[in-house]
Enzyme design. Structure first.
Site, short mmCIF file in Angstrom:
data_model
loop_
_atom_site.label_atom_id
_atom_site.label_comp_id
_atom_site.label_asym_id
_atom_site.label_seq_id
_atom_site.Cartn_x
_atom_site.Cartn_y
_atom_site.Cartn_z
N ASP A 101 37.10 -38.44 -68.79
CA ASP A 101 38.23 -37.54 -68.61
C ASP A 101 37.86 -36.08 -68.86
OD1 ASP A 101 37.85 -37.92 -71.35
OD2 ASP A 101 39.89 -38.54 -71.78
N ASP A 104 34.04 -31.98 -73.79
CA ASP A 104 34.42 -30.99 -74.80
C ASP A 104 33.16 -30.63 -75.60
OD1 ASP A 104 35.74 -29.37 -76.59
OD2 ASP A 104 36.75 -30.99 -77.64
N LYS A 132 35.88 -28.22 -71.07
CA LYS A 132 36.21 -27.07 -71.90
C LYS A 132 34.96 -26.22 -72.06
CE LYS A 132 39.87 -29.32 -74.53
NZ LYS A 132 40.31 -29.75 -75.88
P1 5GP Z 1 33.61 -34.66 -76.70
O1 5GP Z 1 32.94 -35.91 -77.20
O2 5GP Z 1 32.98 -34.05 -75.46
O3 5GP Z 1 33.89 -33.66 -77.77
O4 5GP Z 1 35.08 -35.08 -76.31
C1 5GP Z 1 35.30 -35.90 -75.29
C2 5GP Z 1 36.44 -36.86 -75.60
O5 5GP Z 1 37.36 -36.34 -76.55
C3 5GP Z 1 37.19 -37.05 -74.32
O6 5GP Z 1 36.69 -38.15 -73.61
C4 5GP Z 1 38.62 -37.21 -74.80
O7 5GP Z 1 38.87 -38.58 -75.00
C5 5GP Z 1 38.69 -36.47 -76.10
N1 5GP Z 1 39.25 -35.11 -75.91
C6 5GP Z 1 38.59 -33.93 -75.92
N2 5GP Z 1 39.43 -32.90 -75.68
C7 5GP Z 1 40.65 -33.47 -75.52
C8 5GP Z 1 41.95 -32.92 -75.24
O8 5GP Z 1 42.17 -31.72 -75.05
N3 5GP Z 1 42.97 -33.81 -75.15
C9 5GP Z 1 42.80 -35.15 -75.31
N4 5GP Z 1 43.88 -35.91 -75.20
N5 5GP Z 1 41.59 -35.70 -75.57
C10 5GP Z 1 40.53 -34.86 -75.68
MG MG Z 2 37.48 -40.00 -73.78
#
Ligand code: 5GP
Ligand code: MG
Length: 180
Positions: A101, A104, A132
């Site tokens: 999805d 981040d 992001k």
């Molecule tokens: P990362 O591991 O890249 O920090 O984050 C990825 C995961 O964190 C995504 O697959 C998602 O499930 C969750 N996530 C990151 N940002 C958001 C956000 O703004 N909203 C939601 N609902 N989930 C997020």
């Molecule tokens: Mg996720």
């Protein structure tokens, strides 16, 4: 439910239009593969994106699902991702596309990419609906990106807060009083 949303970030129409475009980009990138491709989608946030995207991919493909959870319960801060149902995934010698999805901090994708790499795929690429800015270390990249968004916590189109709002057809910002 709609009354919990402070602002729509990406409308339903814009989402579908872009996901269709991504389908064309991805179909083009895998066009020379007679064996098609294997999609490994990251649950649960990618469910809507996955369902819409694969209907714009006219080639042979398989779908495998892995679960990564990083935001347990009522939190908007990641506690570090965990991969929970990886054992059934078979990607050896396959052309694999990870579908998630949102990119981040990149810790989810780096975990999934590392696991899949160990299983010996023929190729490994990544598609994310949202990205992001600036938090992922270099090396954690997506080959296909739907939209770049601001560094705000969004819900809808598969993305949840405390398990809810995945069914919103658009991506939006929750009203701030709803966060704990
Ligand atoms: P990362 O591991 O890249 O920090 O984050 C990825 C995961 O964190 C995504 O697959 C998602 O499930 C969750 N996530 C990151 N940002 C958001 C956000 O703004 N909203 C939601 N609902 N989930 C997020
Ligand atoms: Mg996720």
């Amino acid at each position: 439910m709609n009354q919990d949303i402070a602002r729509v970030i990406i409308s339903e129409e814009t989402l579908l239009h872009r996901v269709q475009e991504m389908g064309h980009e991805i179909a083009h990138a895998y066009a020379d593969n007679p064996d098609g491709m294997t999609i490994v989608a990251v649950l649960s946030g990618a469910i809507i994106f996955l369902a819409d995207l694969i209907r714009f991919l006219p080639m042979k493909l398989r779908v495998d699902l892995v679960t990564v959870s990083s935001y347990p319960g009522k939190t908007t801060r990641s506690v570090g991702p965990k991969l929970t149902n990886y054992s059934a995934v078979n990607v050896r010698d396959r052309d694999v596309l990870i579908v998630d999805d949102i990119l981040d901090t990149g810790s989810t994708l780096s975990l999934v990419q590392a696991e899949l790499t160990r299983s010996g795929p023929r190729s490994l690429r990544t598609a994310v609906l949202l990205r992001k800015p600036g938090k992922a270390p270099s090396g954690i990249e997506a080959n296909f990106v739907g939209f770049d968004i601001e560094d705000e916590f969004v819900v809808g189109y598969g993305l949840d807060y405390d398990g809810m709002y995945r069914n919103l057809p658009y991506v939006g910002l929750l009203r701030s009083h709803l966060y704990e």
